[in-house]
Design a protein around this motif. Structure first.
Motif, short mmCIF file in Angstrom:
data_model
loop_
_atom_site.label_atom_id
_atom_site.label_comp_id
_atom_site.label_asym_id
_atom_site.label_seq_id
_atom_site.Cartn_x
_atom_site.Cartn_y
_atom_site.Cartn_z
N LEU A 40 4.25 5.94 4.65
CA LEU A 40 4.99 6.40 3.48
C LEU A 40 6.33 6.89 3.98
O LEU A 40 6.39 7.75 4.86
CB LEU A 40 4.23 7.55 2.81
CG LEU A 40 4.85 8.08 1.52
CD1 LEU A 40 4.35 7.25 0.34
CD2 LEU A 40 4.49 9.53 1.30
N ILE A 69 -0.36 6.75 5.97
CA ILE A 69 -1.31 6.49 4.89
C ILE A 69 -2.56 5.93 5.55
O ILE A 69 -2.49 4.91 6.24
CB ILE A 69 -0.76 5.45 3.89
CG1 ILE A 69 0.48 5.99 3.18
CG2 ILE A 69 -1.83 5.07 2.88
CD1 ILE A 69 1.12 4.99 2.23
N GLU A 117 9.98 8.51 3.01
CA GLU A 117 10.85 9.16 2.04
C GLU A 117 12.29 8.79 2.37
O GLU A 117 12.86 9.27 3.35
CB GLU A 117 10.66 10.68 2.07
CG GLU A 117 9.28 11.10 1.58
CD GLU A 117 9.11 12.62 1.57
OE1 GLU A 117 10.12 13.33 1.41
OE2 GLU A 117 7.98 13.07 1.75
N VAL A 118 12.83 7.93 1.53
CA VAL A 118 14.13 7.32 1.81
C VAL A 118 15.22 8.36 2.01
O VAL A 118 16.06 8.23 2.91
CB VAL A 118 14.50 6.36 0.67
CG1 VAL A 118 15.86 5.76 0.91
CG2 VAL A 118 13.45 5.27 0.53
N ASP A 126 6.94 -2.47 0.74
CA ASP A 126 7.26 -3.58 1.64
C ASP A 126 6.02 -3.98 2.41
O ASP A 126 5.42 -3.15 3.10
CB ASP A 126 8.34 -3.17 2.65
CG ASP A 126 9.66 -2.89 1.97
OD1 ASP A 126 9.75 -3.09 0.74
OD2 ASP A 126 10.59 -2.47 2.67
N LEU A 161 2.57 -2.18 6.10
CA LEU A 161 2.73 -1.85 4.69
C LEU A 161 3.48 -0.54 4.61
O LEU A 161 3.03 0.48 5.13
CB LEU A 161 1.35 -1.72 4.04
CG LEU A 161 1.33 -1.34 2.56
CD1 LEU A 161 2.02 -2.40 1.72
CD2 LEU A 161 -0.09 -1.15 2.10
N ILE A 162 4.63 -0.59 3.97
CA ILE A 162 5.47 0.60 3.88
C ILE A 162 5.75 0.92 2.42
O ILE A 162 6.29 0.09 1.69
CB ILE A 162 6.80 0.38 4.61
CG1 ILE A 162 6.54 0.18 6.10
CG2 ILE A 162 7.72 1.57 4.39
CD1 ILE A 162 7.49 -0.79 6.74
N VAL A 163 5.35 2.10 2.03
CA VAL A 163 5.64 2.55 0.67
C VAL A 163 6.90 3.40 0.74
O VAL A 163 6.90 4.47 1.35
CB VAL A 163 4.47 3.37 0.09
CG1 VAL A 163 4.81 3.83 -1.33
CG2 VAL A 163 3.19 2.54 0.10
N ARG A 164 7.96 2.90 0.14
CA ARG A 164 9.22 3.65 0.12
C ARG A 164 9.27 4.50 -1.14
O ARG A 164 9.15 3.96 -2.24
CB ARG A 164 10.40 2.69 0.10
CG ARG A 164 10.72 2.14 1.45
CD ARG A 164 11.73 1.01 1.39
NE ARG A 164 11.51 0.16 2.53
CZ ARG A 164 11.97 0.44 3.76
NH1 ARG A 164 12.73 1.50 3.94
NH2 ARG A 164 11.67 -0.34 4.76
N VAL A 165 9.45 5.79 -0.95
CA VAL A 165 9.51 6.68 -2.11
C VAL A 165 10.78 7.52 -2.07
O VAL A 165 11.43 7.63 -1.04
CB VAL A 165 8.29 7.63 -2.14
CG1 VAL A 165 7.00 6.84 -2.21
CG2 VAL A 165 8.29 8.57 -0.97
N VAL A 201 11.27 1.21 9.89
CA VAL A 201 11.50 1.49 8.47
C VAL A 201 12.94 1.87 8.19
O VAL A 201 13.41 1.74 7.08
CB VAL A 201 10.63 2.65 7.95
CG1 VAL A 201 9.21 2.20 7.70
CG2 VAL A 201 10.67 3.84 8.87
N VAL A 227 8.62 9.22 -6.50
CA VAL A 227 8.49 7.99 -7.26
C VAL A 227 8.71 6.81 -6.31
O VAL A 227 9.55 6.87 -5.42
CB VAL A 227 9.49 7.98 -8.45
CG1 VAL A 227 10.91 8.03 -7.95
CG2 VAL A 227 9.27 6.79 -9.35
N GLY A 264 9.81 1.12 -3.71
CA GLY A 264 9.42 -0.24 -3.36
C GLY A 264 8.28 -0.24 -2.38
O GLY A 264 8.06 0.76 -1.67
#
Ligand SMILES: [Mn+2]
Ligand SMILES: [Mn+2]
Ligand SMILES: [Zn+2]
Ligand SMILES: [Zn+2]
Lengths: 136, 136
Positions: free
Chosen positions: A93, A104, A95-96, B127, A128-132, A76, B122, B125
């Motif tokens: 998940l 998750i 956190e950028v 991926d 599946l990566i949710v970037r928040v 990531v 929030v 994105g």
DNA sequence: TCCGGATATTAGACAAAGTCCAGATCCGTG
DNA sequence: CACGGATCTGGACTTTGTCTAATATCCGGA
């Protein structure tokens, strides 16, 4: 069943990995924390008291664990690979800003409508990566 | 409307980027091919005839394009970042062995059941990467 | 117990991707 | 032309990861 050093030997054997002192320490670092760790972080944890395990061994061992299916790789962050002691299917998940990575549960997540794979290809995994980021 | 060098200047301006010679060349490399390219590949393309653009400028420019939303970053390979001229929502298919990266249209793909985000976060994105390998 | 080979570990050299900086260059304006 | 801000540059530097040749450890058999 917790992740004591003693239990690590059995875990390693059950994955066809010869349990050595260094391998037990590295497995213990990952499994006792149940966190996503980079090679660097593993290195630091394993050598807190005094230097016990070389860089080469940390990298070799993490690669071995990966091949044997004991851990999973999570890509990531462009600058380092994370190793994940949780090999059951799940998502991430990220956190950028802080670089914090968490799981998750795959439980209710459903991915549908993916096109058929190209001929002769087989899926190795779906990431599946949710970037928040923090709202503000 | 195709991706000639002349059209690149307008594209850059429309993204609030001052169009310089180097920036036009780099944008042209990405947009005329519509492929996922690493910094290294961009560097090679831009300097095929003779050396024209420095490494620092290639990296600076790609980062600028990213900030301005002209390109997207794809993190799929632990050893290098890919830059994607396609900024519309879509997913990726990654051939682990060959390193080939291709787009999956977002069209029919649906992701459901994701848990609510942590408070104050929030989404930046999502991926979705399908890792495949040749069957055998 | 002693030996020999296989397996594992190590230091440190090396490679590749990416960052940083101080100096040069470019370019629009007066 | 001169000025000043924006841009570009070579090259040093950092970080992540790989490789290699030497050493250490392990283990089964004599
Ligand atoms: Mn755009
Ligand atoms: Mn790297
Ligand atoms: Zn995980
Ligand atoms: Zn793409």
């Amino acid at each position: 069943m917790d992740y004591t050093r003693d239990n690590m030997a059995g875990l390693l054997r059950s994955h066809d990995i010869n349990p050595t002192h260094q391998r037990i320490e590295i497995a213990h670092a990952l499994f006792s924390r149940q966190e996503h760790l980079s090679a660097d972080q593993v290195m630091a944890i394993v050598n807190t008291r005094h230097s016990e395990t070389s860089k080469a061994t940390v990298y070799n061992t993490l690669k071995l664990f990966l091949e044997k299916g004991l851990v999973r790789e999570v890509i990531v962050d462009p600058s380092k690979v994370f190793y994940d002691p949780n090999t059951s299917p799940h998502h991430h998940l990220y956190e950028v800003d802080s670089g914090k990575l968490s799981d998750i549960d795959a439980g209710h997540v459903q991915i549908s409508g993916l096109p058929p794979l190209p001929e002769g290809m087989v899926t190795e995994g779906i990431d599946l990566i949710v970037r928040v980021r923090r709202n503000g």
